[in-house]
Design an enzyme around this catalytic site. Structure first.
Site, PDB file in Angstrom:
ATOM      1  N   LYS A  22      -0.044 -42.194  -6.781  1.00  0.00           N
ATOM      2  CA  LYS A  22      -0.017 -42.743  -5.434  1.00  0.00           C
ATOM      3  C   LYS A  22      -0.137 -44.265  -5.481  1.00  0.00           C
ATOM      4  CE  LYS A  22      -2.208 -40.210  -2.375  1.00  0.00           C
ATOM      5  NZ  LYS A  22      -3.448 -39.602  -1.874  1.00  0.00           N
ATOM      6  N   ARG A  92      -8.285 -43.334  -0.646  1.00  0.00           N
ATOM      7  CA  ARG A  92      -7.388 -42.238  -1.005  1.00  0.00           C
ATOM      8  C   ARG A  92      -7.418 -42.007  -2.502  1.00  0.00           C
ATOM      9  NH1 ARG A  92      -1.671 -44.230   1.170  1.00  0.00           N
ATOM     10  NH2 ARG A  92      -1.267 -41.970   1.191  1.00  0.00           N
ATOM     11  N   GLY A 101      -3.553 -31.707  -1.742  1.00  0.00           N
ATOM     12  CA  GLY A 101      -4.654 -30.974  -1.139  1.00  0.00           C
ATOM     13  C   GLY A 101      -5.848 -30.769  -2.053  1.00  0.00           C
ATOM     14  N   MET A 103      -7.546 -33.261  -3.786  1.00  0.00           N
ATOM     15  CA  MET A 103      -8.520 -34.339  -3.754  1.00  0.00           C
ATOM     16  C   MET A 103      -8.587 -34.824  -2.303  1.00  0.00           C
ATOM     17  SD  MET A 103      -8.789 -34.710  -7.222  1.00  0.00           S
ATOM     18  CE  MET A 103      -9.079 -36.376  -7.649  1.00  0.00           C
ATOM     19  N   ARG A 336       6.649 -40.004  -3.363  1.00  0.00           N
ATOM     20  CA  ARG A 336       6.545 -39.383  -4.691  1.00  0.00           C
ATOM     21  C   ARG A 336       7.752 -38.482  -4.865  1.00  0.00           C
ATOM     22  NH1 ARG A 336       1.450 -36.044  -2.687  1.00  0.00           N
ATOM     23  NH2 ARG A 336       2.494 -34.751  -1.181  1.00  0.00           N
ATOM     24  N   HIS A 454      -0.304 -25.982   3.813  1.00  0.00           N
ATOM     25  CA  HIS A 454      -0.818 -25.729   2.462  1.00  0.00           C
ATOM     26  C   HIS A 454      -0.083 -24.570   1.813  1.00  0.00           C
ATOM     27  CE1 HIS A 454      -3.630 -23.920  -0.479  1.00  0.00           C
ATOM     28  NE2 HIS A 454      -3.834 -25.182  -0.791  1.00  0.00           N
ATOM     29  N   ARG A 560      14.104  -2.604 -30.773  1.00  0.00           N
ATOM     30  CA  ARG A 560      13.018  -1.819 -31.361  1.00  0.00           C
ATOM     31  C   ARG A 560      13.366  -0.346 -31.239  1.00  0.00           C
ATOM     32  NH1 ARG A 560      10.898  -5.145 -27.580  1.00  0.00           N
ATOM     33  NH2 ARG A 560       9.507  -6.818 -28.258  1.00  0.00           N
ATOM     34  N   ARG A 616      15.795  -3.086 -35.688  1.00  0.00           N
ATOM     35  CA  ARG A 616      14.653  -2.992 -36.600  1.00  0.00           C
ATOM     36  C   ARG A 616      14.333  -1.533 -36.876  1.00  0.00           C
ATOM     37  NH1 ARG A 616       9.022  -5.269 -34.571  1.00  0.00           N
ATOM     38  NH2 ARG A 616       9.116  -3.417 -33.259  1.00  0.00           N
ATOM     39  N   GLU A 744       6.874 -11.881 -41.102  1.00  0.00           N
ATOM     40  CA  GLU A 744       5.720 -11.763 -40.210  1.00  0.00           C
ATOM     41  C   GLU A 744       4.416 -11.567 -40.956  1.00  0.00           C
ATOM     42  OE1 GLU A 744       6.267  -8.374 -37.627  1.00  0.00           O
ATOM     43  OE2 GLU A 744       7.357  -7.273 -39.166  1.00  0.00           O
ATOM     44  N   SER A 763      14.095 -13.011 -39.634  1.00  0.00           N
ATOM     45  CA  SER A 763      13.752 -13.182 -38.230  1.00  0.00           C
ATOM     46  C   SER A 763      12.234 -13.283 -38.152  1.00  0.00           C
ATOM     47  CB  SER A 763      14.260 -11.987 -37.426  1.00  0.00           C
ATOM     48  OG  SER A 763      13.839 -12.119 -36.091  1.00  0.00           O
ATOM     49  N   GLY A 765       8.776 -12.866 -36.996  1.00  0.00           N
ATOM     50  CA  GLY A 765       8.009 -12.041 -36.068  1.00  0.00           C
ATOM     51  C   GLY A 765       6.699 -12.769 -35.815  1.00  0.00           C
ATOM     52  N   THR A 766       6.726 -13.680 -34.867  1.00  0.00           N
ATOM     53  CA  THR A 766       5.580 -14.591 -34.740  1.00  0.00           C
ATOM     54  C   THR A 766       4.363 -13.948 -34.080  1.00  0.00           C
ATOM     55  OG1 THR A 766       6.719 -15.476 -32.808  1.00  0.00           O
ATOM     56  CG2 THR A 766       6.832 -16.769 -34.831  1.00  0.00           C
ATOM     57  N   ASN A 767       4.523 -12.778 -33.478  1.00  0.00           N
ATOM     58  CA  ASN A 767       3.327 -12.102 -32.962  1.00  0.00           C
ATOM     59  C   ASN A 767       2.434 -11.679 -34.123  1.00  0.00           C
ATOM     60  OD1 ASN A 767       4.600 -12.350 -30.519  1.00  0.00           O
ATOM     61  ND2 ASN A 767       5.150 -10.192 -30.352  1.00  0.00           N
ATOM     62  N   ASP A 768       3.029 -10.938 -35.050  1.00  0.00           N
ATOM     63  CA  ASP A 768       2.252 -10.504 -36.207  1.00  0.00           C
ATOM     64  C   ASP A 768       1.884 -11.681 -37.099  1.00  0.00           C
ATOM     65  OD1 ASP A 768       1.474  -7.760 -36.537  1.00  0.00           O
ATOM     66  OD2 ASP A 768       3.602  -7.246 -36.365  1.00  0.00           O
ATOM     67  N   CYS A 830      12.065 -13.557 -33.246  1.00  0.00           N
ATOM     68  CA  CYS A 830      12.123 -12.495 -32.243  1.00  0.00           C
ATOM     69  C   CYS A 830      10.750 -12.208 -31.655  1.00  0.00           C
ATOM     70  CB  CYS A 830      12.732 -11.234 -32.828  1.00  0.00           C
ATOM     71  SG  CYS A 830      11.775 -10.556 -34.184  1.00  0.00           S
ATOM     72  N   TYR A 850      18.821 -19.259 -34.161  1.00  0.00           N
ATOM     73  CA  TYR A 850      18.728 -18.706 -32.817  1.00  0.00           C
ATOM     74  C   TYR A 850      17.295 -18.341 -32.458  1.00  0.00           C
ATOM     75  CZ  TYR A 850      18.270 -14.059 -34.912  1.00  0.00           C
ATOM     76  OH  TYR A 850      17.811 -12.982 -35.623  1.00  0.00           O
TER      77      TYR A 850
END
Ligand code: ADP
Ligand code: MG
Ligand code: MG
Length: 873
Positions: A22, A92, A101, A103, A336, A454, A560, A616, A744, A763, A765-768, A830, A850
């Site tokens: 602001k 202000r 809303g 502050m 803004r 709001h 899967r 898989r 993974e 590929s 497997g970033t979860n595991d 994946c 990819y």
């Protein structure tokens, strides 16, 4: 010197870190010659020092503030607290990122029993003087002293009632004097001391209150939701007042240079005559739309249109502008970049390119990828809509279509949503305390408030469907019901709301899938021109695959097979396979599964055409397919006509202490090669069939999960590749397929070069991989990771965004080792991270080919990939 306070003439738009959004924009506007009331900004640095000093204001800061104040007094020739010619200011808040809303602002500061008289005398307008005073007392008491606002509202309303006044503007000077005196009494009763008369004391208390408000709960929640760091601090703007409440030649308003809901290039806003500050947004009286200003004050309207154009061209983006008219003179109080729906954001960005104001790359950078989510959800089916009767119509405040059960408080909405219900939050009007409920709701319906209320502003920011100001419904929050046309709707009844038309319907209305066309389609085309990463999808069914292709998926990165096993029609055969006592029994059961599995793949290949499809092999531990408690086992034993004890002991046998690290992934195929054989057969036979029948050049990619040691991969390869090649050569058809693995298990990243000998693709497997790198159980970590985030040990959940330092390092190593061994190895991801924008950027940086994500995230990934490419340039 350690400068902490800046006059508007010393600032500029680029100084947002120091002056807040602001303050920086007020300075910028003042310096390009717009009519901005003079003032100064106490920097965010001062706010942070205030916290370092244990929430105290120190004397050097005071000196600097008063020095700037006296400069201001000289420039406008008024004096703070002066009995003849008093200066009044607004105080202000304004952080780097606008937090609407969140502050609090105080207007008319500097008024006391003396100065109010001077204002009266100088303007000849007593009503105005006391209107300003009562507003100041209320705002100050609320913001600085935390006296509940409603206590003031109650007094105000009762005086209005006594005097038979419909609107605040119907109260005369006498009435307003009574308001002031009763407000002061209330103040004294609450605080046990008199309302501060000394303007300097008022100012310092107000500045402190703004600093404090940086840390109030609403602000904290808003920052958390919007990922705004806590350590930025807020600036405080002290600005000389201009008055929209001086009579019918005065007023105040807000306007967007384009429509924030649709993006249409047309001024969009509201104003009120004889009003001040927040009146427009607070719904005190119903505001008029901005075009009406052309009728009431054509000269001012013309000026405003010019200012709006100038600001838009200056900032090269849609602006949200606040203005006040004081006795026929226009002042600009804020500008803004306007908050907007994703729909509007896209139209504005695309049209700004077409108007040659920004480049395609800039347009792509303007859209927050996750914002697209809003557009990727269903809208009401037009036929179903024709049959539906609206029960009410409000303002189309934020587009979208939502169906759900109604709840009347934020808490009830949160609770119901946690229980898996689809919720529509229905409120008289929302306030910042409702944020969490709004976040959980599918849609928001309010009875009061305008397009800039709001509810409307916040819903648009969240991309949530919202119908506001639906005046024909009577909301009884405490009784948990609303009434419209004499009919009662109770808590948990279903309604549907359409944020694009404002219509409210009873019951559930069918919705249908969104499409990428028009401006959205254009933006996606530009994204595709620029991005290097390919985008695939995770899909287990033809339905998902078809949706993903519509959204631009260029292949399947993860199909899967276990989801197919869980199907009700198949699970008996799957169970038979699991409890088989010997290989022959198992093979017999697998024979039953084979044709079903083959059918699945046929459907998926047909949906994907000649795009690659990564399938898989079976991944989860087998016990997941069996029942666990006595009764279920009993039922199953009856169904399957096998001995209960035998079944029970097989269930026992399969039980593992730590199934996540147990007999799953490629370990299954090593123990039961016949499962891998059946799946290979289904994959290849389906491919042959589709190629033969439909002439589609299918591209299956067979993927082995959870490999940590190359010999695991080699062992399975000898089975899979031998069978696949045999089937292909027998078919007499030419079919290319690939054989590869998931990466993974951390060990796999360490020996990725060895693994690449037998894998044509990786590929991630970033979860595991995240689970095993951190040693956090995916199924249990949710609880304590929340704690980690609260205690600032983590900035973000590593299961949501890739941990670049640790997991990312392993990925990078695997990429390098893999490519060294096999330069043309295909690399993808994946895991869940494949649809998360910052993780996608990382995948771009380490050179993956990819990313793969759920169908609804495909457009998000396309945009995120394009942004990664733009940033690299
Ligand atoms: P927010 O960030 O919540 O919009 P603002 O600081 O912009 O809060 O102020 C709230 C309202 O008060 C706005 O309508 C604004 O235009 C008005 N206002 C602020 N400063 C002044 C001033 N100096 N003179 C007149 N109106 C003002
Ligand atoms: Mg404002
Ligand atoms: Mg896995």
């Amino acid at each position: 010197m350690n400068k902490l306070v800046y006059s508007f003439s010393e600032g500029k738009a680029a100084m947002k870190d120091l002056l807040g959004g602001k303050g920086a924009n007020l300075a910028e506007m003042a310096n390009i010659g717009l009519p901005v009331p003079l003032g100064f900004t106490i920097s965010t640095k001062a706010c942070n020092m205030y916290y370092e000093k244990g929430q105290e204001i120190w004397s050097e800061l005071l000196d600097e503030i008063f020095e700037k104040l006296s400069e201001l007094e000289k420039k406008i020739n008024k004096k703070f607290g002066d009995k003849d010619n008093p200066l009044l200011v607004s105080v202000r808040s304004g952080a780097k990122f606008s937090m609407p809303g969140m502050m609090d602002t105080i207007l008319n500061l500097g008024l006391n029993e003396e100065t109010v008289k001077a204002i009266h005398k100088n303007t000849g307008n007593e009503r105005f003087a006391y209107d300003s005073y009562r507003r100041f007392i209320q705002m100050f008491s609320d913001v600085v002293m935390s006296i509940d606002k409603y206590k003031f509202d109650n007094i105000f309303e009762s005086i209005k009632e006594n005097r038979k006044a419909n609107y605040d503007t119907d109260l005369d000077a006498d009435a307003l004097k009574e308001v002031v005196s009763r407000f002061k009494t209330l103040y004294k009763n609450e605080i046990k001391s008199d309302f501060p008369e000394d303007p300097k004391e008022q100012l310092i208390l107000a500045v402190k209150a703004v600093f404090r408000s940086w840390n109030n709960e609403r602000a904290n929640i808003y920052r958390r939701i919007n990922n705004i760091p806590d350590n930025l601090g807020t600036a405080v703007n002290v600005q000389s007042m201009v008055f929209g409440n001086m009579g019918d030649d005065s007023g105040t308003g807000v306007a967007f240079t384009r429509n924030p809901a649709t993006g249409e290039r047309k001024l969009y806003g509201e104003f009120l005559i004889n009003a001040q500050g927040e009146d427009v947004v607070a719904g005190i009286r119903t505001p008029q739309s901005i075009e009406k200003l052309n009728e009431v004050m054509p000269e001012i309207y013309k000026q405003f249109v010019q200012v709006a154009d100038l600001l838009e061209n200056h900032y090269k983006d849609m602006q949200d502008i606040e203005f006040t008219i004081e006795k026929g003179k226009l002042y600009i109080l804020q500008t803004r970049n306007g908050k907007r729906t994703a729909f509007s954001a896209i139209r504005v960005a695309v049209e700004l390119v077409q108007e040659e104001k920004i480049t395609k790359e800039e347009a792509l950078m303007r859209i927050e990828p996750s914002q697209l989510d809003q557009l990727l959800h269903p809208t009401f089916d037009s036929n179903a809509l024709k049959r539906a009767m609206p029960i009410a119509k409000g303002l189309p405040a934020s587009p979208g279509a939502a169906t759900g059960r109604i709840y009347f408080t934020a808490e009830a909405a949160v609770e119901a949503s946690k229980n898996g219900e689809k919720v529509i939050l229905v409120r008289q009007e929302t306030s910042p305390e409702d944020i969490e409920g709004m976040l959980e709701a599918r849609g928001i319906l309010t009875a009061r408030g305008g397009m800039t209320s709001h509810a409307a502003v916040v819903a648009r920011g969240m991309g949530k469907c919202c119908v506001a100001g639906c005046e024909s419904i009577k909301v009884y929050e405490e009784e948990k019901k609303f009434i419209v046309n004499g009919k009662i709707y109770n808590e948990s009844d279903y309604i549907s709301i359409d944020g694009s038309t404002g219509n409210v319907y009873e019951g559930i209305i069918d919705r249908h899938e969104p499409e990428l066309s028009g401006h959205f389609g254009q933006l996606m085309e530009w994204a595709d021109e620029i991005r290097r990463l390919r985008v695939r999808t995770n899909a287990d069914s033809p339905k998902d695959a078809i949706q993903a292709v519509k959204f631009g998926a260029e292949g399947i990165g993860l199909c899967r097979t276990e989801h197919m096993f869980f199907d009700e029609a198949r699970i008996p055969a799957v169970r038979e396979m699991i409890i088989a006592e010997d290989i022959n029994q198992r093979k017999a059961a697998l024979e039953k599964i084979l044709p079903m599995q083959r059918e699945d793949f046929v459907g998926i290949y047909e949906a994907m055409g000649d795009r690659p499809v990564t399938i898989r092999l079976l991944d989860p531990p087998l016990h997941e397919f069996l029942p666990h408690n006595g009764e279920d086992i009993m039922n199953l034993s009856r169904e399957m006509k096998i001995n209960y004890d035998k079944l029970k002991s097989r269930v026992e046998e399969l039980k593992e202490f730590n199934p996540m690290l147990g007999h799953r992934g490629c370990r299954l195929a090593i123990t039961y090669p016949e499962i891998a054989e059946m799946q290979t057969r289904a994959i290849i036979e389906a491919a042959i069939q589709v190629k033969k029948d439909k002439g589609i050049d299918v591209k299956p990619e067979i993927m082995i999960p959870l490999v940590g040691e190359v010999k695991e991969l080699t062992f399975i390869k000898n089975i899979v590749v031998k069978l696949a090649d045999k089937l292909i050569s027998e078919s007499g058809i030419e079919l290319k397929y690939m054989y590869g693995t998931m990466i993974e298990v951390p060990r796999a990243t360490l020996v990725a070069d060895e693994i690449a000998v037998d894998a044509e693709f990786f590929s991630f497997g970033t979860n595991d991989l995240t689970q095993m790198t951190y040693g956090f159980s995916r199924d249990d970590a949710g609880k304590f990771i929340k704690e980690y985030i609260d205690k600032k040990i983590f900035e973000i959940d590593p299961f949501q965004a890739i941990d670049r330092k640790g997991v990312g390092k392993l990925m990078k190593m695997a990429v390098e080792l893999g490519r060294k061994e096999r330069p043309n190895i295909k690399l993808g991801i994946c895991g869940e991270h494949g649809g998360e924008p910052t993780s996608i950027e990382f995948c771009h940086e380490i050179g993956l080919d990819y990313v793969s994500c759920s169908p609804y995230r495909v457009p998000i990934a396309r945009l995120a990939a394009a942004q990664a490419a733009v940033k690299e340039k």
